[in-house]
Design an enzyme around this catalytic site. Structure first.
Site, PDB file in Angstrom:
ATOM      1  N   ASP A   1      -4.105  25.106  11.446  1.00  0.00           N
ATOM      2  CA  ASP A   1      -3.251  26.271  11.169  1.00  0.00           C
ATOM      3  C   ASP A   1      -2.069  26.301  12.151  1.00  0.00           C
ATOM      4  OD1 ASP A   1      -4.603  27.051  13.436  1.00  0.00           O
ATOM      5  OD2 ASP A   1      -5.424  28.910  12.601  1.00  0.00           O
ATOM      6  N   SER A   2      -2.056  25.343  13.087  1.00  0.00           N
ATOM      7  CA  SER A   2      -0.879  25.186  13.942  1.00  0.00           C
ATOM      8  C   SER A   2       0.319  24.734  13.112  1.00  0.00           C
ATOM      9  CB  SER A   2      -1.170  24.169  15.059  1.00  0.00           C
ATOM     10  OG  SER A   2      -1.614  22.945  14.514  1.00  0.00           O
TER      11      SER A   2
ATOM     12  N   ASP B   1      -8.113  23.542   8.404  1.00  0.00           N
ATOM     13  CA  ASP B   1      -8.412  24.835   9.017  1.00  0.00           C
ATOM     14  C   ASP B   1      -8.502  25.910   7.950  1.00  0.00           C
ATOM     15  OD1 ASP B   1      -8.814  24.780  11.741  1.00  0.00           O
ATOM     16  OD2 ASP B   1      -6.693  24.946  12.241  1.00  0.00           O
TER      17      ASP B   1
ATOM     18  N   LYS C   1     -12.617  23.718   9.027  1.00  0.00           N
ATOM     19  CA  LYS C   1     -12.845  24.170  10.406  1.00  0.00           C
ATOM     20  C   LYS C   1     -12.643  25.679  10.468  1.00  0.00           C
ATOM     21  CE  LYS C   1      -9.870  23.057  13.890  1.00  0.00           C
ATOM     22  NZ  LYS C   1      -9.351  24.358  14.353  1.00  0.00           N
TER      23      LYS C   1
ATOM     24  N   GLU D   1     -12.868  29.145  13.215  1.00  0.00           N
ATOM     25  CA  GLU D   1     -12.903  29.581  14.609  1.00  0.00           C
ATOM     26  C   GLU D   1     -13.961  30.662  14.803  1.00  0.00           C
ATOM     27  OE1 GLU D   1      -9.097  30.909  15.986  1.00  0.00           O
ATOM     28  OE2 GLU D   1      -8.131  29.007  15.519  1.00  0.00           O
TER      29      GLU D   1
ATOM     30  N   GLU E   1     -11.396  24.118  22.771  1.00  0.00           N
ATOM     31  CA  GLU E   1      -9.982  24.196  23.159  1.00  0.00           C
ATOM     32  C   GLU E   1      -9.854  24.961  24.476  1.00  0.00           C
ATOM     33  OE1 GLU E   1      -7.352  25.495  20.048  1.00  0.00           O
ATOM     34  OE2 GLU E   1      -5.590  25.409  21.366  1.00  0.00           O
TER      35      GLU E   1
HETATM   36  O1  KIV Z   1      -4.581  24.148  14.437  1.00  0.00           O
HETATM   37  C1  KIV Z   1      -4.736  23.317  15.322  1.00  0.00           C
HETATM   38  O2  KIV Z   1      -3.817  22.553  15.688  1.00  0.00           O
HETATM   39  C2  KIV Z   1      -6.033  23.239  15.976  1.00  0.00           C
HETATM   40  C3  KIV Z   1      -6.164  22.325  17.146  1.00  0.00           C
HETATM   41  C4  KIV Z   1      -5.538  22.940  18.330  1.00  0.00           C
HETATM   42  C5  KIV Z   1      -7.573  21.937  17.387  1.00  0.00           C
HETATM   43  O3  KIV Z   1      -6.929  23.921  15.587  1.00  0.00           O
END
Ligand code: KIV
Length: 274
Positions: free
Chosen positions: A44-45, A83, A111, A113, A178
């Site tokens: 999600d980055s 994500d 993934k 959180e 992280e």
């Molecule tokens: O979204 C992302 O880039 C991440 C990484 C920092 C693991 O979840």
């Protein structure tokens, strides 16, 4: 074939580092495949690195579906991990519905959180055979866009260990830590039977995940946890300036970039060829 997560357990057993890198588009997926990257993470980055959002919380399911599909079209062998964006897994039913959409877009696993708070969601996904990766430590969706190390104090560290063990108990195939102190991250990796990979969590884990923009040096910002292996910001900036100068100076496009009308067609149309 792509859904197989056994290879990550085998790597942990062989103490062979797992290499994960964020990936947001098809050309980058091709580059990552060529480098035999194990996991292309559609993080999600994407929101802050590519879409101009202020926070990961602004990323929508539609954004994630769009970028997951692009990455899936570009890869041939990397495991595509997507994500689940903010609020897309607030209930087990919601998590299942949205995970299925990400899988349909081309993801091999998802993934999420958080720790014990999302065990029902993880259980619902695992019951359907969906590969789930956990993410603990600094978690932007719950902690907001200001990165901070997690697990520095003994109570915080105990919480992290308990969360990690609970996630593994619920069936995650991998855990991302992280911004966790190295000693604590290593302790967790040693306790868990699944691979634990880190970002900003020191050395000696089962693998590493980084943000592709950071390792390429695509932004002017630098982070303690990252390393720019190229200076793409400077190189891309220079290339764009050179292009702009060439167009303004009429040095580009050149003769070899043009196509021409056949003389008889030009003559029929009354168009000059010089
Ligand atoms: O979204 C992302 O880039 C991440 C990484 C920092 C693991 O979840």
């Amino acid at each position: 074939m792509h859904r197989d997560t056994d290879r990550f357990f085998a790597k942990k057993a062989r103490r062979e580092p797992i290499v994960a890198l964020t990936c947001y588009d098809a050309p980058t997926a091709r580059l990552e495949d060529a480098a035999a990257i194990d996991i292309a993470l559609v993080g999600d980055s994407v929101g802050t690195n590519l879409l101009g959002y202020a926070s990961e919380r602004d990323v929508t399911m539609e954004d994630m579906l769009h970028h997951t599909a692009a990455v899936a079209r570009g890869r041939t062998s990397a495991f595509v991990l997507a994500d689940m964006p903010y609020l897309s897994y607030d209930t087990p039913a919601h998590a299942l519905e949205n995970a299925r959409r990400l899988l349909a877009a081309g993801a091999d696993g998802v993934k999420l959180e958080s720790g014990r708070a999302i065990l029902p969601q993880v259980a619902a996904l695992r019951a359907e055979g969906i590969a789930v990766c956990g993410h603990l430590g600094y978690t932007p969706q719950t902690k907001g866009p200001r990165p901070a190390v997690a697990g520095r104090t003994a109570p915080e560290a105990r919480e992290l260990i308990a969360d990690a063990e609970a996630l593994r108990g619920a069936g995650v195939f991998m855990l991302v830590l992280e911004l966790v102190p190295e000693e604590l991250a290593r302790h967790i990796a040693g306790r868990l039977s699944c691979p634990v990979i880190g970002i900003g969590s020191g050395r000696g884990l089962d693998g590493e995940v980084q943000v592709v923009n950071d390792i390429l040096g695509l932004t002017a910002r630098t982070f303690r946890h990252a390393k720019a292996f190229a200076d793409m910001h400077a190189r891309a900036g220079a290339a764009i300036r050179a292009y702009a100068d060439a167009v303004r100076g009429r040095a580009f496009p050149e003769e070899r970039n043009a196509t021409h009308l056949a003389p008889d067609v030009a003559a029929e149309l009354g168009i000059a060829t010089e």
